[in-house]
Design an enzyme around this catalytic site. Structure first.
Site, mmCIF file in Angstrom:
data_model
loop_
_atom_site.group_PDB
_atom_site.id
_atom_site.type_symbol
_atom_site.label_atom_id
_atom_site.label_comp_id
_atom_site.label_asym_id
_atom_site.label_seq_id
_atom_site.Cartn_x
_atom_site.Cartn_y
_atom_site.Cartn_z
ATOM 1 C CE LYS A 41 -0.146 -0.203 4.978
ATOM 2 N NZ LYS A 41 -1.148 -0.976 6.195
ATOM 3 N NE ARG A 140 -6.509 -0.056 11.233
ATOM 4 C CZ ARG A 140 -5.170 -0.216 10.646
ATOM 5 N NH1 ARG A 140 -4.451 0.754 10.697
ATOM 6 N NH2 ARG A 140 -5.023 -1.283 10.175
ATOM 7 C CE1 TYR A 262 11.240 32.187 5.553
ATOM 8 C CE2 TYR A 262 11.606 29.827 5.012
ATOM 9 C CZ TYR A 262 11.431 31.135 4.745
ATOM 10 O OH TYR A 262 11.012 31.338 3.421
ATOM 11 C CG MET A 310 8.129 24.161 0.579
ATOM 12 S SD MET A 310 7.530 25.247 -0.631
ATOM 13 C CE MET A 310 6.166 25.742 0.361
#
Ligand SMILES: *Cc1c(COP(=O)(O)O)cnc(C)c1O
Length: 371
Positions: A41, A140, A262, A310
């Site tokens: 998956k 679940r 930043y 980023m």
């Protein structure tokens, strides 16, 4: 999926199909009573479902699990007809006919799934294979106790649906000491007694290492194939499968008292050499690594200085010998000095998340990690 070549990419992700096959064999040796299925998956945990599927099918794997029908459809074209593909999340409304037409096996998680699968089979005048998942304590997915009662009360479905596997999933398989594992196994065995002759599947990677009782007839192995430690605690017994290497874009020397990145989130406390690489949170290198994560250059561990941007992040390379810190020098993000588990721990997450977030801006190479 198409990826950039090395010259124009953020970094190079190397994936070793032989190591995946070796890990497959390690699990098979561990659980000799069971067949080993591959969980592919999320594009084989980010490593490429088609390539991984091909390598494992070549090693004899015949059972492949994905989460969604869309993944099964993509994979169906690249695996031979002898390979079975199962959809863990079950049967999405409206997808029944397509699922049946492609011969994909849904994991039926509820009565609703079961009735809809039976309805398609009735129309096709054909008995259709399915996996039945039962909830043995994880809460679940899977049939609840009440739903199992209803399933046994009205067995008309059995004329249309052939249960090829009875499965459950463990909530704490990565924790050898968790008493929940035995409790779930006991609950599952009790349920399984009313499905005589149906093969059983209990274990994921962690479950395969819990002991012979958990092996069942089919192990659903994911993370261990991809080199992750099946029990999340110690170093992995599995062979490493990936390496991720970036390159230094720019170097600078700054005095003590200089802010970096930043928010000026790192303040130098000594004359400092800084190196910036072109990997950031858009490439799956989460902001959680800011001032916490590390990479390796020439085998020396190097801390991340300040916040992750980023598309880049800055490293404090003051302690690395100057001759190896040059523009273009390779920087190891995952590799022999930076295991998946270490990286995951620094980001406050697990190896699964690191792998599945690996970005689309990496060049991808398939081959041996020992170059
Ligand atoms: C993802 C998944 C697996 C594989 O788990 P790993 O821990 O990666 O081995 C097995 N079974 C189910 C139901 C899953 O959702």
């Amino acid at each position: 999926m198409s990826y950039p070549d090395e010259r124009i990419a953020a970094a190079v992700l190397r994936i070793d199909p032989d190591a995946i096959v070796a890990n497959y064999r390690t699990i098979a040796d561990r659980v000799t009573s069971a067949r080993i299925a591959a969980v592919v998956k999320a594009d084989a945990y980010g490593l490429g479902a088609e390539r991984v599927g091909h390598a494992l099918a070549g090693a004899g794997c015949r059972d492949f699990f994905v989460a969604h029908l869309c993944e099964a459809i993509t994979l169906r074209g690249s695996l031979s007809g002898e390979c079975r593909i199962y959809v863990l999340n079950g049967l999405a409304p409206g997808s029944e006919a397509e699922c049946a037409a492609l011969g994909i096996v849904p994991v039926l998680n509820s009565l609703d799934h079961l009735w809809r699968w039976a309805a398609v089979a009735r129309v096709k005048e054909q008995r259709l294979a399915a996996v039945l998942q039962v909830d043995s304590g994880m809460s679940r997915l899977g049939f609840s106790g009440a739903e199992l009662g209803a399933l046994h009360a009205d067995v008309e479905w059995a004329a249309y649906v052939e249960p090829v596997l009875l499965m459950t999933h463990l909530a704490c398989a990565d924790d050898l000491a968790a008493s929940a594992n035995r409790a779930q196994l006991a609950a599952f065995e009790k349920i399984a007694a009313s499905f005589p002759g149906v093969p059983r599947s209990i274990a994921n990677s962690g479950g395969a290492f819990l002991g012979p009782d958990f092996g069942g007839d089919l192990v659903r192995a994911g993370i261990a194939l991809y080199g992750g430690a099946p029990d999340c605690t110690g170093p992995s017994a599995m062979r490493p499968v990936v390496s991720l290497t970036a390159h230094i874009i720019q170097l600078r020397e700054v005095p003590a008292g200089t802010g970096v990145g930043y928010g000026l989130g790192f303040l130098t406390d000594r004359p400092t050499r800084l190196a910036t690489i072109g990997v950031g949170y858009a490439d799956g290198w989460s902001r959680a690594f800011g001032n916490r994560g590390a990479v390796a250059i020439g085998g020396v561990l190097v801390p991340v200085a300040g916040r992750v941007s980023m598309d880049s992040m800055t490293l404090d390379v003051t302690d690395v010998p100057e001759n190896i810190v040059v523009p273009g020098a390779p920087v190891e993000l995952i590799g022999p000095n930076r295991t998946l588990e270490q990286v995951a721990a620094e980001a406050g997450t697990i190896s699964y998340e690191i792998l599945t977030q690996l970005g689309a801006r990496y060049a991808r190479e398939y081959g041996s990690l020992e170059r």
